[in-house]
Design a protein around this motif. Sequence first.
Motif, PDB file in Angstrom:
ATOM      1  N   GLY A  73       1.929 -26.698  21.212  1.00 44.55           N
ATOM      2  CA  GLY A  73       2.014 -27.549  22.397  1.00 44.55           C
ATOM      3  C   GLY A  73       2.957 -26.989  23.430  1.00 44.55           C
ATOM      4  N   VAL A  74       4.176 -26.666  23.012  1.00 41.30           N
ATOM      5  CA  VAL A  74       5.172 -26.089  23.924  1.00 41.30           C
ATOM      6  C   VAL A  74       4.659 -24.779  24.513  1.00 41.30           C
ATOM      7  N   LEU A 123       6.917 -35.928  32.979  1.00 46.00           N
ATOM      8  CA  LEU A 123       7.046 -35.762  31.536  1.00 46.00           C
ATOM      9  C   LEU A 123       5.685 -35.439  30.932  1.00 46.00           C
ATOM     10  N   VAL A 124       5.644 -34.399  30.134  1.00 47.57           N
ATOM     11  CA  VAL A 124       4.485 -34.103  29.294  1.00 47.57           C
ATOM     12  C   VAL A 124       4.893 -34.471  27.872  1.00 47.57           C
ATOM     13  N   VAL A 125       4.196 -35.420  27.264  1.00 46.53           N
ATOM     14  CA  VAL A 125       4.672 -36.037  26.033  1.00 46.53           C
ATOM     15  C   VAL A 125       3.821 -35.621  24.839  1.00 46.53           C
ATOM     16  N   ASP A 126       4.513 -35.210  23.785  1.00 52.01           N
ATOM     17  CA  ASP A 126       3.910 -34.818  22.511  1.00 52.01           C
ATOM     18  C   ASP A 126       4.627 -35.639  21.443  1.00 52.01           C
ATOM     19  N   ALA A 127       4.208 -36.894  21.289  1.00 49.64           N
ATOM     20  CA  ALA A 127       4.997 -37.805  20.453  1.00 49.64           C
ATOM     21  C   ALA A 127       4.135 -38.933  19.896  1.00 49.64           C
ATOM     22  N   ALA A 142      10.323 -45.755  35.113  1.00 52.66           N
ATOM     23  CA  ALA A 142       9.484 -46.643  35.928  1.00 52.66           C
ATOM     24  C   ALA A 142       8.785 -45.888  37.056  1.00 52.66           C
ATOM     25  N   SER A 143       9.450 -44.891  37.611  1.00 52.89           N
ATOM     26  CA  SER A 143       8.865 -44.137  38.722  1.00 52.89           C
ATOM     27  C   SER A 143       8.481 -42.725  38.294  1.00 52.89           C
ATOM     28  N   THR A 144       8.308 -42.518  36.989  1.00 57.02           N
ATOM     29  CA  THR A 144       8.023 -41.182  36.450  1.00 57.02           C
ATOM     30  C   THR A 144       6.553 -41.050  36.083  1.00 57.02           C
ATOM     31  N   LEU A 145       5.982 -39.910  36.390  1.00 56.73           N
ATOM     32  CA  LEU A 145       4.616 -39.606  35.983  1.00 56.73           C
ATOM     33  C   LEU A 145       4.644 -39.051  34.563  1.00 56.73           C
ATOM     34  N   ILE A 146       3.900 -39.687  33.655  1.00 57.52           N
ATOM     35  CA  ILE A 146       3.875 -39.295  32.248  1.00 57.52           C
ATOM     36  C   ILE A 146       2.462 -38.857  31.877  1.00 57.52           C
ATOM     37  N   ILE A 147       2.358 -37.683  31.277  1.00 56.80           N
ATOM     38  CA  ILE A 147       1.069 -37.192  30.802  1.00 56.80           C
ATOM     39  C   ILE A 147       1.138 -37.020  29.290  1.00 56.80           C
ATOM     40  N   ASN A 148       0.336 -37.787  28.582  1.00 57.04           N
ATOM     41  CA  ASN A 148       0.262 -37.700  27.131  1.00 57.04           C
ATOM     42  C   ASN A 148      -0.639 -36.527  26.752  1.00 57.04           C
ATOM     43  N   ALA A 149      -0.081 -35.567  26.017  1.00 55.89           N
ATOM     44  CA  ALA A 149      -0.824 -34.348  25.709  1.00 55.89           C
ATOM     45  C   ALA A 149      -1.353 -34.280  24.283  1.00 55.89           C
ATOM     46  N   THR A 150      -0.893 -35.156  23.401  1.00 59.79           N
ATOM     47  CA  THR A 150      -1.306 -35.011  21.995  1.00 59.79           C
ATOM     48  C   THR A 150      -1.684 -36.310  21.304  1.00 59.79           C
ATOM     49  N   THR A 168      -4.300 -36.036  28.687  1.00 58.39           N
ATOM     50  CA  THR A 168      -5.134 -34.837  28.615  1.00 58.39           C
ATOM     51  C   THR A 168      -5.739 -34.661  27.226  1.00 58.39           C
ATOM     52  N   SER A 169      -5.133 -35.269  26.219  1.00 52.65           N
ATOM     53  CA  SER A 169      -5.708 -35.223  24.876  1.00 52.65           C
ATOM     54  C   SER A 169      -6.889 -36.180  24.779  1.00 52.65           C
ATOM     55  N   PRO A 170      -8.007 -35.742  24.210  1.00 53.34           N
ATOM     56  CA  PRO A 170      -9.091 -36.695  23.944  1.00 53.34           C
ATOM     57  C   PRO A 170      -8.621 -37.758  22.962  1.00 53.34           C
ATOM     58  N   SER A 171      -9.168 -38.944  23.083  1.00 49.09           N
ATOM     59  CA  SER A 171      -8.833 -40.029  22.159  1.00 49.09           C
ATOM     60  C   SER A 171      -9.655 -39.889  20.877  1.00 49.09           C
ATOM     61  N   TYR A 172      -9.282 -40.681  19.866  1.00 46.39           N
ATOM     62  CA  TYR A 172     -10.092 -40.729  18.651  1.00 46.39           C
ATOM     63  C   TYR A 172     -11.533 -41.111  18.983  1.00 46.39           C
ATOM     64  N   ALA A 173     -11.698 -42.081  19.884  1.00 50.03           N
ATOM     65  CA  ALA A 173     -13.042 -42.535  20.235  1.00 50.03           C
ATOM     66  C   ALA A 173     -13.868 -41.425  20.870  1.00 50.03           C
ATOM     67  N   MET A 174     -13.251 -40.609  21.712  1.00 50.29           N
ATOM     68  CA  MET A 174     -13.971 -39.494  22.326  1.00 50.29           C
ATOM     69  C   MET A 174     -14.424 -38.489  21.279  1.00 50.29           C
ATOM     70  N   LEU A 175     -13.547 -38.181  20.340  1.00 47.74           N
ATOM     71  CA  LEU A 175     -13.900 -37.230  19.290  1.00 47.74           C
ATOM     72  C   LEU A 175     -14.993 -37.795  18.388  1.00 47.74           C
ATOM     73  N   GLY A 176     -14.894 -39.088  18.061  1.00 46.50           N
ATOM     74  CA  GLY A 176     -15.914 -39.727  17.241  1.00 46.50           C
ATOM     75  C   GLY A 176     -17.265 -39.748  17.930  1.00 46.50           C
ATOM     76  N   ASP A 177     -17.276 -40.065  19.224  1.00 46.18           N
ATOM     77  CA  ASP A 177     -18.535 -40.108  19.972  1.00 46.18           C
ATOM     78  C   ASP A 177     -19.149 -38.716  20.107  1.00 46.18           C
ATOM     79  N   ALA A 178     -18.298 -37.712  20.322  1.00 42.50           N
ATOM     80  CA  ALA A 178     -18.802 -36.345  20.457  1.00 42.50           C
ATOM     81  C   ALA A 178     -19.515 -35.905  19.182  1.00 42.50           C
ATOM     82  N   LEU A 179     -18.914 -36.209  18.043  1.00 37.68           N
ATOM     83  CA  LEU A 179     -19.532 -35.859  16.769  1.00 37.68           C
ATOM     84  C   LEU A 179     -20.769 -36.708  16.509  1.00 37.68           C
ATOM     85  N   GLY A 180     -20.671 -38.019  16.802  1.00 34.77           N
ATOM     86  CA  GLY A 180     -21.802 -38.914  16.578  1.00 34.77           C
ATOM     87  C   GLY A 180     -23.029 -38.514  17.368  1.00 34.77           C
TER      88      GLY A 180
END
Length: 411
Positions: A73-74, A123-127, A142-150, A168-180
Amino acid sequence: MFAHQRDTKATAGLKHTLKYLTRQCGAGVVLLCGFCLSGAALADLNIPIAYVKQVSDESVVSLSVYRSPQNSGVAGAELGVKDSNTTGRFLKHHFDLTVIEDTQADALMASVTLWLKEHKGALVVDASDEVLQALLSTPETASTLIINATNKSDKWRKSQCQAKLLHTSPSYAMLGDALGQFLMAKRWRKWLLVEGQSEADKAMAAAYERASKRFGTDIIARKTWTFNTDLRRSAQQEVPAFTQADDYDVVVVADTQNRFGYYLPYNTWLPRPVVGTHGLTAVSWHSAIEQWGAVQLQNRFYEGYARAMNEDDYNGWLAVRALAESVTRTGVNDPDRLYAYLISDKFELAAFKGRKLTFRQWNGQLRQPVPLTQAYALVSQSPQQGFLHPVTDLDTLGYDKPEVTCQMITE
């Protein structure tokens, strides 16, 4: 006359440089020509970014060969900053990355709070969910842009989405739908679902179950792996007995921590393909992807880190590149204006997947194709042909607007 000659030579040199950068970093750098060749006055703009990484201190059963690199990630975010600075220097834009990491949520939050007091950045968050919730509840963000990466949790896209939180990380639902979608295209309609015991395993299994209902397939049996035996020695005995069930077309496995999934292929009771977190997998990125110019990205990453780019690396790279693209287009580093641009219809990101990527305004999720891969090859990419949507077929992956219960602020 001499000044004119100098300008002509400088312009020619700049054009040559831009051609080189276009080959190396993608067509997005062409945008810089208008700024640079016009001679517009540009002010220095510094964009600080913090990569917030919660380091796992759990003891994982899986073999060391399957563990993620320490800089997972880093490294992707670092490459994103390098790429952004390569093009950004023509606009006097400088991106600076600070890595904040800790195993303890409280200590990690304290470091992030201190950084935010000294920087007006993103903030790019891996948590985990715990840390992400703490970040969203802290007044300093409160005024910070946060991007969840993982973080793949569906709740951040369905019921707890909020303004200035993007994914930017796909959700579980996206991965499930892609496979389905792929399994439906193959007409593999009868699934044996095998899941682990962790919360992530249950979330992934729930996404597969959702996809099954969505596409009209049948889960003929659902089993939970509870064994603690060393499968390196007993897989040929344990797995066939465990996978006995009525006739099924495919085994769908949800083992996010690699505790047993690697031992299912070729050991199941019926000779059937294994898909899910092992076997054929739906991922945001894979080292085998070389189409759409991706080999350039893969090579740059390997040259810098002597390993293949993994999903977390790619999602971190995406987060930084999305920020850089918005700064390039707006010419500001104000988080409100950057967020407004990122979720607007004007934003699009070229990211080596054959499609322009955009953010969904209703939950902040980055629309993107999802590759389906096996160990050494790209097998397919979802959305699959024939899965239609009134706006874009990319919205057939994951939660569509009518399915989302939270409200995003888009202005």
